[in-house]
Design a protein around this motif. Structure first.
Motif, mmCIF file in Angstrom:
data_model
loop_
_atom_site.group_PDB
_atom_site.id
_atom_site.type_symbol
_atom_site.label_atom_id
_atom_site.label_comp_id
_atom_site.label_asym_id
_atom_site.label_seq_id
_atom_site.Cartn_x
_atom_site.Cartn_y
_atom_site.Cartn_z
ATOM 1 N N SER A 147 -4.360 -8.666 -14.506
ATOM 2 C CA SER A 147 -2.695 -8.063 -14.619
ATOM 3 C C SER A 147 -1.544 -7.472 -12.912
ATOM 4 O O SER A 147 -0.930 -7.337 -13.545
ATOM 5 N N VAL A 148 -2.614 -6.294 -12.754
ATOM 6 C CA VAL A 148 -2.428 -5.506 -11.718
ATOM 7 C C VAL A 148 -2.422 -5.775 -10.363
ATOM 8 O O VAL A 148 -3.526 -6.039 -10.153
ATOM 9 N N TYR A 149 -1.152 -6.056 -9.774
ATOM 10 C CA TYR A 149 -0.779 -6.270 -8.449
ATOM 11 C C TYR A 149 -0.783 -5.533 -7.393
ATOM 12 O O TYR A 149 0.711 -4.022 -7.874
ATOM 13 N N TYR A 150 -0.710 -4.617 -6.164
ATOM 14 C CA TYR A 150 -0.487 -4.120 -5.298
ATOM 15 C C TYR A 150 0.076 -3.864 -4.055
ATOM 16 O O TYR A 150 -0.665 -5.089 -3.664
ATOM 17 N N ALA A 151 1.150 -3.467 -4.303
ATOM 18 C CA ALA A 151 1.551 -4.127 -2.962
ATOM 19 C C ALA A 151 1.054 -4.137 -1.606
ATOM 20 O O ALA A 151 0.229 -3.004 -1.507
ATOM 21 N N GLN A 152 0.304 -5.102 -0.882
ATOM 22 C CA GLN A 152 -0.134 -5.039 0.346
ATOM 23 C C GLN A 152 0.209 -4.635 1.292
ATOM 24 O O GLN A 152 -0.057 -4.345 2.079
ATOM 25 N N ALA A 153 1.610 -4.567 2.078
ATOM 26 C CA ALA A 153 2.428 -4.397 3.611
ATOM 27 C C ALA A 153 3.267 -2.980 2.977
ATOM 28 O O ALA A 153 4.349 -3.423 4.048
ATOM 29 N N PRO A 154 2.854 -1.967 2.116
ATOM 30 C CA PRO A 154 4.455 -1.317 1.893
ATOM 31 C C PRO A 154 4.334 -0.702 3.194
ATOM 32 O O PRO A 154 3.209 0.355 4.011
ATOM 33 N N ARG A 155 5.519 -0.191 3.603
ATOM 34 C CA ARG A 155 5.545 0.679 5.148
ATOM 35 C C ARG A 155 7.406 1.259 5.153
ATOM 36 O O ARG A 155 7.388 1.502 4.216
ATOM 37 N N ILE A 156 7.205 3.376 5.685
ATOM 38 C CA ILE A 156 7.599 3.742 5.710
ATOM 39 C C ILE A 156 9.372 3.721 6.696
ATOM 40 O O ILE A 156 8.710 3.285 7.427
ATOM 41 N N LYS A 157 10.339 3.305 6.084
ATOM 42 C CA LYS A 157 11.460 3.067 6.674
ATOM 43 C C LYS A 157 12.289 4.404 6.378
ATOM 44 O O LYS A 157 13.022 4.302 5.221
ATOM 45 N N GLY A 158 12.673 5.607 7.234
ATOM 46 C CA GLY A 158 13.534 7.183 6.968
ATOM 47 C C GLY A 158 12.455 7.171 5.868
ATOM 48 O O GLY A 158 11.637 7.488 5.417
ATOM 49 N N TRP A 159 13.505 7.124 4.849
ATOM 50 C CA TRP A 159 13.407 7.978 3.720
ATOM 51 C C TRP A 159 13.311 6.613 2.821
ATOM 52 O O TRP A 159 13.152 7.823 1.155
ATOM 53 N N ALA A 160 12.624 5.373 2.592
ATOM 54 C CA ALA A 160 12.222 4.570 2.378
ATOM 55 C C ALA A 160 10.653 4.180 2.553
ATOM 56 O O ALA A 160 10.529 3.922 2.932
ATOM 57 N N ILE B 147 9.717 -2.603 0.981
ATOM 58 C CA ILE B 147 7.740 -3.965 0.616
ATOM 59 C C ILE B 147 8.597 -5.220 1.257
ATOM 60 O O ILE B 147 10.380 -4.858 0.528
ATOM 61 N N SER B 148 8.247 -6.127 1.424
ATOM 62 C CA SER B 148 8.388 -7.319 1.388
ATOM 63 C C SER B 148 8.972 -7.917 0.282
ATOM 64 O O SER B 148 7.956 -7.989 -0.741
ATOM 65 N N LYS B 149 10.407 -8.450 -0.150
ATOM 66 C CA LYS B 149 10.891 -9.804 -1.673
ATOM 67 C C LYS B 149 9.448 -10.664 -1.876
ATOM 68 O O LYS B 149 8.988 -10.740 -2.883
ATOM 69 N N LYS B 150 8.656 -11.039 -0.655
ATOM 70 C CA LYS B 150 8.077 -12.145 -0.520
ATOM 71 C C LYS B 150 6.610 -11.942 -1.438
ATOM 72 O O LYS B 150 6.231 -12.856 -1.964
ATOM 73 N N GLU B 151 6.768 -10.909 -1.489
ATOM 74 C CA GLU B 151 5.104 -9.967 -2.305
ATOM 75 C C GLU B 151 5.319 -9.958 -3.656
ATOM 76 O O GLU B 151 4.831 -10.225 -4.365
ATOM 77 N N PHE B 152 6.608 -10.597 -4.523
ATOM 78 C CA PHE B 152 6.494 -10.958 -5.815
ATOM 79 C C PHE B 152 6.143 -12.185 -5.751
ATOM 80 O O PHE B 152 6.103 -12.645 -7.491
ATOM 81 N N ASP B 153 6.484 -13.127 -4.743
ATOM 82 C CA ASP B 153 6.372 -14.397 -5.166
ATOM 83 C C ASP B 153 4.812 -14.813 -5.646
ATOM 84 O O ASP B 153 4.297 -14.422 -5.092
ATOM 85 N N LEU B 154 4.352 -15.517 -6.583
ATOM 86 C CA LEU B 154 3.081 -16.308 -6.606
ATOM 87 C C LEU B 154 3.291 -17.615 -6.332
ATOM 88 O O LEU B 154 1.997 -18.308 -6.629
ATOM 89 N N ASP B 155 3.736 -18.272 -5.772
ATOM 90 C CA ASP B 155 3.727 -19.347 -4.834
ATOM 91 C C ASP B 155 4.167 -19.708 -4.099
ATOM 92 O O ASP B 155 5.765 -18.571 -4.147
ATOM 93 N N PRO B 156 4.502 -20.805 -3.101
ATOM 94 C CA PRO B 156 5.351 -20.654 -1.976
ATOM 95 C C PRO B 156 6.856 -20.737 -2.551
ATOM 96 O O PRO B 156 7.774 -20.482 -0.547
ATOM 97 N N ASN B 157 7.090 -21.981 -3.010
ATOM 98 C CA ASN B 157 9.074 -21.820 -2.874
ATOM 99 C C ASN B 157 9.302 -20.611 -4.093
ATOM 100 O O ASN B 157 11.024 -20.635 -4.578
ATOM 101 N N GLY B 158 8.784 -19.607 -4.244
ATOM 102 C CA GLY B 158 8.844 -18.372 -5.622
ATOM 103 C C GLY B 158 10.127 -18.972 -6.162
ATOM 104 O O GLY B 158 10.424 -17.913 -7.060
ATOM 105 N N LYS B 159 9.551 -20.035 -6.718
ATOM 106 C CA LYS B 159 9.630 -20.310 -8.288
ATOM 107 C C LYS B 159 8.759 -19.480 -9.072
ATOM 108 O O LYS B 159 10.113 -19.048 -10.455
#
Length: 152
Positions: free
Chosen positions: A35-48, A51-63
């Motif tokens: 049940s635990v998913y780890y973000a695959q490609a987090p990057r530092i941008k400035g002080w933040a 993470i890509s929003k697509k990482e929350f998608d479980l299917d290609p359509n984002g449904k």
């Protein structure tokens, strides 16, 4: 010719008890790992952390979307629990127990401390002690493609 096997009551209860215990332990172990998913490609941008929003998608359509993920970065002492609240709204809390500083376990809907049993809701508020203080919260913003966790 059939051979009859007779179990006395005590042996029967031992056998059934061990089978039930084994099944519940295996189920809990498999559920917690899957049940635990780890973000695959987090990057530092400035002080933040970005993470890509697509990482929350479980299917290609984002449904179908993940309800949460764990974000880990190099040189970060504890991971961050990033939860999708709905729409384009997210919350982020530091996964460090305020009782004694241990890493927390992530679940859908709450965080727990394996050391002493403290529990927190997804906003970082204590729901079960011995911890008394809420978790550190981060400001989260978004744009069309990314989620930004402000770590400043």
């Amino acid at each position: 010719m059939k051979k009859e096997v007779k179990l006395n009551r005590q042996d029967f209860l031992k056998t059934c008890g061990m089978a039930c215990l084994s099944t519940s332990v295996l189920t809990a172990a498999l559920t917690s790992c899957a049940s635990v998913y780890y973000a695959q490609a987090p990057r530092i941008k400035g002080w933040a952390i970005q993470i890509s929003k697509k990482e929350f998608d479980l299917d290609p359509n984002g449904k179908r979307q993940r309800p949460f993920m764990v974000v880990e970065m190099k040189n970060q002492t504890h991971p961050i629990y990033l939860r999708r609240v709905g729409g384009d709204n997210y919350t982020a809390v530091l996964m460090q127990c305020t009782h004694q500083g241990n890493d927390l376990n992530a679940h859908d809907g709450y965080l727990s401390c394996p050391a002493h049993g403290s529990e927190y809701d997804t906003d970082g508020r204590v729901t079960e002690g011995p911890a008394e203080d809420s978790l550190k919260r981060y400001n989260v913003t978004t744009d069309e493609q990314y989620i930004y966790i402000n770590i400043a």
